[in-house]
Design a protein around this motif. Sequence first.
Motif, PDB file in Angstrom:
ATOM      1  N   UNK A  30      -3.044 -10.707   5.852  1.00 16.59           N
ATOM      2  CA  UNK A  30      -3.157  -9.263   5.739  1.00 16.59           C
ATOM      3  C   UNK A  30      -3.736  -8.915   4.362  1.00 16.59           C
ATOM      4  N   UNK A  31      -4.599  -7.911   4.339  1.00 17.58           N
ATOM      5  CA  UNK A  31      -5.295  -7.489   3.123  1.00 17.58           C
ATOM      6  C   UNK A  31      -4.286  -6.999   2.085  1.00 17.58           C
ATOM      7  N   UNK A  38      -3.954   0.710  -1.495  1.00 15.41           N
ATOM      8  CA  UNK A  38      -5.308   1.060  -1.938  1.00 15.41           C
ATOM      9  C   UNK A  38      -6.216   1.266  -0.723  1.00 15.41           C
ATOM     10  N   UNK A  39      -6.988   2.344  -0.728  1.00 18.61           N
ATOM     11  CA  UNK A  39      -7.994   2.557   0.300  1.00 18.61           C
ATOM     12  C   UNK A  39      -7.480   3.142   1.589  1.00 18.61           C
ATOM     13  N   UNK A  40      -6.290   3.745   1.576  1.00 18.36           N
ATOM     14  CA  UNK A  40      -5.787   4.380   2.786  1.00 18.36           C
ATOM     15  C   UNK A  40      -6.591   5.639   3.087  1.00 18.36           C
ATOM     16  N   UNK A  54      -1.742   9.553   5.518  1.00 19.90           N
ATOM     17  CA  UNK A  54      -2.759   8.514   5.318  1.00 19.90           C
ATOM     18  C   UNK A  54      -2.427   7.317   6.200  1.00 19.90           C
ATOM     19  N   UNK A  55      -3.465   6.607   6.611  1.00 18.14           N
ATOM     20  CA  UNK A  55      -3.246   5.443   7.470  1.00 18.14           C
ATOM     21  C   UNK A  55      -4.443   4.501   7.387  1.00 18.14           C
ATOM     22  N   UNK A  70       1.162   6.182   5.245  1.00 18.40           N
ATOM     23  CA  UNK A  70       1.699   6.889   4.087  1.00 18.40           C
ATOM     24  C   UNK A  70       1.769   8.383   4.380  1.00 18.40           C
ATOM     25  N   UNK A  71       2.805   9.029   3.869  1.00 13.47           N
ATOM     26  CA  UNK A  71       2.968  10.454   4.107  1.00 13.47           C
ATOM     27  C   UNK A  71       3.773  11.089   2.987  1.00 13.47           C
ATOM     28  N   UNK A  72       3.659  12.391   2.865  1.00 12.91           N
ATOM     29  CA  UNK A  72       4.558  13.143   2.014  1.00 12.91           C
ATOM     30  C   UNK A  72       5.918  13.233   2.708  1.00 12.91           C
TER      31      UNK A  72
END
Length: 260
Positions: A30-31, A38-40, A54-55, A70-72
Amino acid sequence: MQIKVLIFACFVFLCTMVKGQVDSIIAIPLDKSVLSGVGLKKLSLKDEPEKEFYQKRLYHGDDISIYVVSTEAWNNDFRNFWLDEFVYMFHGQAVVKPQKGKVQLFNSGDYFFAPKGYTGEWEIKTGNNLHYELSVISTTRADSTLISENIEHKLFEKSVLSGVHIQLNDNGKYTEILKKGVELTVMLKAERPSKWQIEPAKEMLIQLLSGQVTIETLAGTETTFFTGDFFIVPNGLEGIWKSDGHGLIKYLTIEKTRLP
């Protein structure tokens, strides 16, 4: 005669092509950049377009798909959660309040399982930052009528992952099913340093909890993974598994549930 020769030549060519495809199947790390957040890519949610969300998809396989999400901060109320999900929390805190049962708290560094059929609240706390996690789901949904027997979220306890209870069998191996859901199965495995033949593999995500693993393909390509690494074993991989470490190699596996 010429037709028979041509048919045989075509057969040999197809066999060579298939063998080449099998030989080229390798284990996939996995990266680490994406795992670091990073880069989402920011996405717009249909029902909540104003929300910071973000995903990035790391892998889309026949059996499992893997994302960093990722989320708030948010609070959702679920009715019959539609999938099984394995989660590793990189940052943030989750408070799960089932309709029936006790409130559960999950923190950064925790592994947990969200079962298909869950009903209740699911709150994400982030402070002034963004929550983000590794999420593993099955690529296709199970029968909509099926739900897990236990629809509470499950924390994979650090006392279990520490492996103190592990007793290797006569072959120097250990397997423990930590959770078998409708769509995903999570297992803890361990072994002495060893070398063994990989039969055509079933697709799974592995996280190496201790030790080192090198996978050599039929073509002779070697990929080595170290403690903490996440990697994918794709469907059909064949080759040699070589493990080494200080006495015990230990790892988690997440794969699609094989229903009878």
